[in-house]
Design a protein around this motif. Sequence first.
Motif, PDB file in Angstrom:
ATOM      1  N   ARG A 116       0.824  -1.207   0.000  1.00  0.00           N
ATOM      2  CA  ARG A 116       0.000   0.000   0.000  1.00  0.00           C
ATOM      3  C   ARG A 116       0.866   1.267   0.000  1.00  0.00           C
ATOM      4  O   ARG A 116       0.573   2.231  -0.719  1.00  0.00           O
ATOM      5  CB  ARG A 116      -0.938  -0.005   1.220  1.00  0.00           C
ATOM      6  N   LEU A 145      -6.555  -0.260  -3.595  1.00  0.00           N
ATOM      7  CA  LEU A 145      -6.126  -1.479  -2.898  1.00  0.00           C
ATOM      8  C   LEU A 145      -7.095  -1.771  -1.753  1.00  0.00           C
ATOM      9  O   LEU A 145      -7.514  -2.919  -1.560  1.00  0.00           O
ATOM     10  CB  LEU A 145      -4.713  -1.313  -2.364  1.00  0.00           C
ATOM     11  N   PHE A 165      -9.193  -4.873  -8.590  1.00  0.00           N
ATOM     12  CA  PHE A 165      -8.908  -3.508  -8.165  1.00  0.00           C
ATOM     13  C   PHE A 165      -9.350  -2.427  -9.154  1.00  0.00           C
ATOM     14  O   PHE A 165      -9.181  -1.243  -8.881  1.00  0.00           O
ATOM     15  CB  PHE A 165      -7.412  -3.330  -7.909  1.00  0.00           C
TER      16      PHE A 165
END
Length: 512
Positions: free
Chosen positions: A299, A320, A363
């Motif tokens: 991340r 994410l 995503f």
Amino acid sequence: MRVFGKRRWRRASAAGLVTVAAAALLPASTGAAAAAETRVPARYAQQRLSWHTCDGAPSLECATMTVPRDWHRPANGPDLSVSVSRHRAAGPAARRGVLMMAAGGPGGRGLLRPAALAEDSPAVAAAYDIVSFNQRGLPLSTPLRCQTRAEFDAFFGDDARDRSPAAVRATVERSRRLAGACQERSGGLAPYITTDQTVRDMDLFRALLGVRKVAYYGPSYATMIGAYYATDFPHRVDRLVLDSPVGFDGTWQTFLEGQPRSFQRRFERDFLPWLAARDATYHYGRTAAAAKATWEARRRALRDHPADLGNGRRVTPNRLDFGTGQALYDASGGFAPLATALAALDHWDTATPAERGTVQTVFGDYLSPEFLAEYTAVTCNDTPWSRDLDDWVRRTAGYTARYPLVGARALAFSAVCATWPASRAPRVHVTGKGLPTTLMLASRHDPATHYEGALRAHRALRGSRLVTVAGGDHGQYRNGNRCVDELVNRYLLTGAAPAGDVGCPAPEPADG
């Protein structure tokens, strides 16, 4: 809920109002079955549904129903359209009635869902006409318009964990603009996108189908729709199945305040141990703590170097979070694709086309402008919200620190409702009075409709039976769980409910 984130009326009266035996009367005030009833204007009560084959679902028939914008003042404002559908009972000789469905969200579309239920549950499809609809405010019904696609894409930003003063101000301002746009662009529709109005649409649909009672199945937010309908129209309910219930005993605010914790719990107690047990495949760490550290490192890397998906799409830190949260709904269908996508991001430059496709699926997209419009209208209109923005900034900072997976974006949603105009929607107090035994289904680690809320809803709905499922999938019926499916099918087909609350094991997640 995927945020924070499946004929005749007897005519009477020449004055244009219809009172059709007890079959077509609507309560004048919500929350009291014995309240004085109001007559339905003839232009709604006497309409005939013109059925045709549904686009994209040849096993279904579709039609368009006309409803008033405001059931409490049906003479005021333009009429609305609600798209409805039905799957006729496969065994007409043994047909026992109508099973009505609704979709979750708020913002899910129910129109084509009877086809999947009929395919998955042939015995139920033989016994019932299965019907559903797209709620008012959604496409194919009269839609609520709030944002363009570009405005929607910008609404969430890139990193909700950024709590700098500038970032917080930008989040609040985007939320203000969304709340204002829903009022300005909707032609006066926004105040009437409520659960209360929807259940009155449902009862008109029931009456136009020519039946005195319906059975009902609803998952997620549709449990609130079902509970409200059953409270306002208990004499119209034959059987009631509420799957993964929201906390309909309180307010949207109190329910949604629990979601940051429940999503984090599902992530840390179910997904990360599953991922760590498959370190040989995904290389994310041999313990849940190590897998979490790897996820957090990924991340952080995406903050400075988002993964480019093409067509203007990028995997940012927020993307994410969104994709991870969505995958937690279903261990069997979500854990393996999520893990594959996470592993592909770690070698993005050399990822295969198949891996890139999985990353795009997991995503690439989150909700839609249409979903968000319906979601915000219902949650902001149905029940009161605190309007103290300073308090929301402080409170959501705590969510971000303790439950960051979805707690980080809590400010964006809460600020919309904090700046939404005050609603006139009546409050509904769910009690279960006058209802048959109700079947409720919930899992212990459900991320979206937390078990704590399900327990409160179970206590509020007197006479209900709660089926507690181990694990944390969201949506229990038709989820590969034989124990649950047998209980629900037996109840729908025979009316037999468990004598008390019972438990079922979790379905096995796929290894991937």
